[in-house]
Design a protein around this motif. Structure first.
Motif, PDB file in Angstrom:
ATOM      1  N   ALA B 218       0.811  -1.209   0.000  1.00  0.00           N
ATOM      2  CA  ALA B 218       0.000   0.000   0.000  1.00  0.00           C
ATOM      3  C   ALA B 218       0.850   1.267   0.000  1.00  0.00           C
ATOM      4  O   ALA B 218       0.313   2.377  -0.091  1.00  0.00           O
ATOM      5  CB  ALA B 218      -0.946  -0.013   1.200  1.00  0.00           C
ATOM      6  N   ASP B 219       2.185   1.099   0.097  1.00  0.00           N
ATOM      7  CA  ASP B 219       3.067   2.268   0.010  1.00  0.00           C
ATOM      8  C   ASP B 219       3.374   2.617  -1.447  1.00  0.00           C
ATOM      9  O   ASP B 219       4.071   3.574  -1.725  1.00  0.00           O
ATOM     10  CB  ASP B 219       4.366   2.005   0.796  1.00  0.00           C
ATOM     11  N   ARG B 220       2.868   1.831  -2.351  1.00  0.00           N
ATOM     12  CA  ARG B 220       3.151   2.097  -3.766  1.00  0.00           C
ATOM     13  C   ARG B 220       2.149   3.078  -4.370  1.00  0.00           C
ATOM     14  O   ARG B 220       1.038   3.235  -3.858  1.00  0.00           O
ATOM     15  CB  ARG B 220       3.066   0.786  -4.555  1.00  0.00           C
ATOM     16  N   ASP B 221       2.551   3.679  -5.500  1.00  0.00           N
ATOM     17  CA  ASP B 221       1.640   4.530  -6.242  1.00  0.00           C
ATOM     18  C   ASP B 221       0.417   3.739  -6.671  1.00  0.00           C
ATOM     19  O   ASP B 221       0.533   2.564  -7.036  1.00  0.00           O
ATOM     20  CB  ASP B 221       2.331   5.076  -7.513  1.00  0.00           C
ATOM     21  N   GLY B 222      -0.699   4.385  -6.604  1.00  0.00           N
ATOM     22  CA  GLY B 222      -1.919   3.743  -7.115  1.00  0.00           C
ATOM     23  C   GLY B 222      -2.702   3.005  -6.052  1.00  0.00           C
ATOM     24  O   GLY B 222      -3.754   2.431  -6.347  1.00  0.00           O
ATOM     25  N   ALA B 223      -2.197   2.998  -4.801  1.00  0.00           N
ATOM     26  CA  ALA B 223      -2.908   2.261  -3.744  1.00  0.00           C
ATOM     27  C   ALA B 223      -4.295   2.863  -3.507  1.00  0.00           C
ATOM     28  O   ALA B 223      -5.294   2.135  -3.384  1.00  0.00           O
ATOM     29  CB  ALA B 223      -2.095   2.272  -2.452  1.00  0.00           C
TER      30      ALA B 223
END
Lengths: 339, 339
Positions: B218-223
């Motif tokens: 969830a730390d990635r882009d798009g979460a």
């Protein structure tokens, strides 16, 4: 015997008995009347076995002691070779010899049974009023295993009804010629000139099942070539190679003029004698019975599989498994036992 | 308890017991040792049920009284969403809370069982020497009905061995996410940002089986977008609409850093309380047991169908039918009774 010796019924196909509601049927009386040659009783018994009526088992049990006498002739060939005409000519010759004859015309493409087909109407005119002939059309489409299911039961009815010979005729399409051969003591494979049948026969495995080849319409161009093709294809096959083996004759007929038909029956008789002398006849009858038993057993197991899904007993057993009172294997055993 | 708490065995897959020859196995002793938490006994019992050993029934019967306690968590998701990492993090959190944990990693694409997969070796390092964790890889390819067959039996072993929670992890490919949901009390569906999973989930019917959605990585882009997609897809579905219904939460985790994992377990606990209060838990357990019984019953019937073909009893019965001593229906009954 009734004046209408024909088991043919025209009109709409018969609905399974279940849909018409149960009526009282006196099976022993029906079998006794069929053995007396009463066509209506024969027709009724065939309907009972064909519709998988609840009385099927009672009928089968009542027929059993009276079976095992009829000679079963299989007749197959591509559309257009003259199977109906040949059947009619064979019936005429067999009747002339005083034999009682049954005909089962199996149409693998038809969902209709009971004799509503044009072919039967034609034949009916030929044998109308003859109490020594029973003709019945049977559908095989929609039946589990096609011919395998109902035809052997219908054969038993005609056998118990005192038929000396039962002709099982089917269109040689798909697997049906192999199926008819599996039912018959003697299998006749019909071909006609100019249809490339000699070569096709070899391809379709017809060579393996034929006991007698009949080149019908032998007055047409190409008959010699067809006979030659068949003999050549035969020479390539290994089945009839051993000493004492039956070598299927290649005969010519013009069934529409009854030409060559007596010769066909003579060869059928020769084949029958060979079957008895060689033990092959007993082997075929035993194999046929085994296949029949197997088909019934498998159908019974399939039915039970349908009952397992969605059975009411299942929910109760599931409760016991959840409670740890039993395990799924013992529960499955009890489920099967309860069905 | 033994120092090696892991049921993982590396190396070649286990051959079915039959091929190794029979050895004496004391099933009650094995079950007693498994209940004491002995990893080797647990592994051995799973092998016995997975290989459909002749002792399968005895094992199932011995386990039954000790089952019904474990909470089963299903974990599914597309390759790459971080299922193994999430499983490891969940096991860590459950162990920290003093729970005994079992893990069944089902790989529908693998014909190998027993724990030879890389994933297990990785996890093994994490939980090596912990006697409160049992990890087992199971193949489902080649098994009749995939997960349906062996996994429920392996679940029972881990349940009887005293696991408070059993995690069943499978790759969300084909039907496996539906199968894992059918085994679980609570099903976690994992998705990851940027994989278009929100939309795919709706397509694949995952919405129907998820009790808890976990957006991992969830730390990635798009979460945020993935969470929004899932909530939108959820709003379109009708399953969770009624009052008192469970509305699957959409949670965020970074399993590699143990972030959000406690929240996942809190929601799993909330779901468990809802299951008990609503009666849905009892319904799922009963349905699961019914499906298990049904699968075993159907497999038994299929086995009998195989025995019918080519059985020795058949030839003897065929002889009786040919002689008119019995009919094919009674013969089929006797054939089935004799198997």
């Amino acid at each position: 015997m009734t004046p209408d010796g024909l088991a043919v019924r025209t009109g709409a196909p018969v609905a399974p008995l279940g849909r018409r509601g149960r009526r009282h049927v006196d099976v022993p009386d029906l079998v006794a009347r069929a053995r007396d040659g009463e066509a209506r009783a024969v027709a009724r018994l065939i309907s009972l076995v064909e519709d998988a009526s609840p009385l099927l088992r009672e009928v089968a049990a009542a027929l059993a002691p009276h079976t095992g006498r009829a000679q079963v002739l299989g007749l197959t060939g591509a559309p257009g070779v003259g199977k109906s005409t040949t059947t009619t000519a064979l019936v005429r010759a067999l009747r002339a010899a005083g034999r009682r004859v049954g005909v089962l015309a199996v149409d693998p493409s038809s969902p209709f049974s009971g004799g509503a087909l044009l072919g039967d109407r034609v034949r009916m005119q030929d044998h109308a009023g003859d109490p020594g002939v029973f003709i019945r059309s049977m559908a095989s489409r929609g039946h589990l295993g096609g011919l395998a299911w109902a035809t052997p039961q219908a054969l038993r009815v005609l056998d118990a009804a005192g038929c000396d010979v039962v002709l099982v005729e089917t269109v040689g399409v798909g697997q049906s010629e192999l199926e008819v051969a599996s039912l018959a003591d003697t299998t006749l494979v019909l071909v006609a000139p100019g249809m490339g049948d000699g070569i096709q026969a070899a391809k379709a495995g017809i060579l393996e099942v034929a006991d007698v080849f009949v080149v019908n319409k032998a007055d047409r161009d190409g008959a010699d070539e067809t006979v030659r093709d068949l003999r050549y294809a035969q020479s390539l096959g290994g089945r009839h190679a051993g000493p004492g083996a039956w070598r299927p004759p290649v005969l010519r007929t013009v069934a529409a003029r009854d030409e060559g038909v007596d010769r066909v029956l003579a060869e059928v008789g020769a084949h029958r004698r060979w079957l008895e002398a060689s033990g092959e006849g007993a082997r075929r009858r035993a194999e046929r019975a085994a296949r029949e038993i197997e088909a019934i057993a498998l159908a019974g197991l399939r039915e039970r599989m349908g009952e397992v899904r969605g059975s009411a007993a299942l929910a109760a057993l599931a409760g016991e498994v959840v409670a740890g009172e039993t395990d799924p294997y013992r529960a499955a055993d009890r489920l099967l036992a309860s069905l």
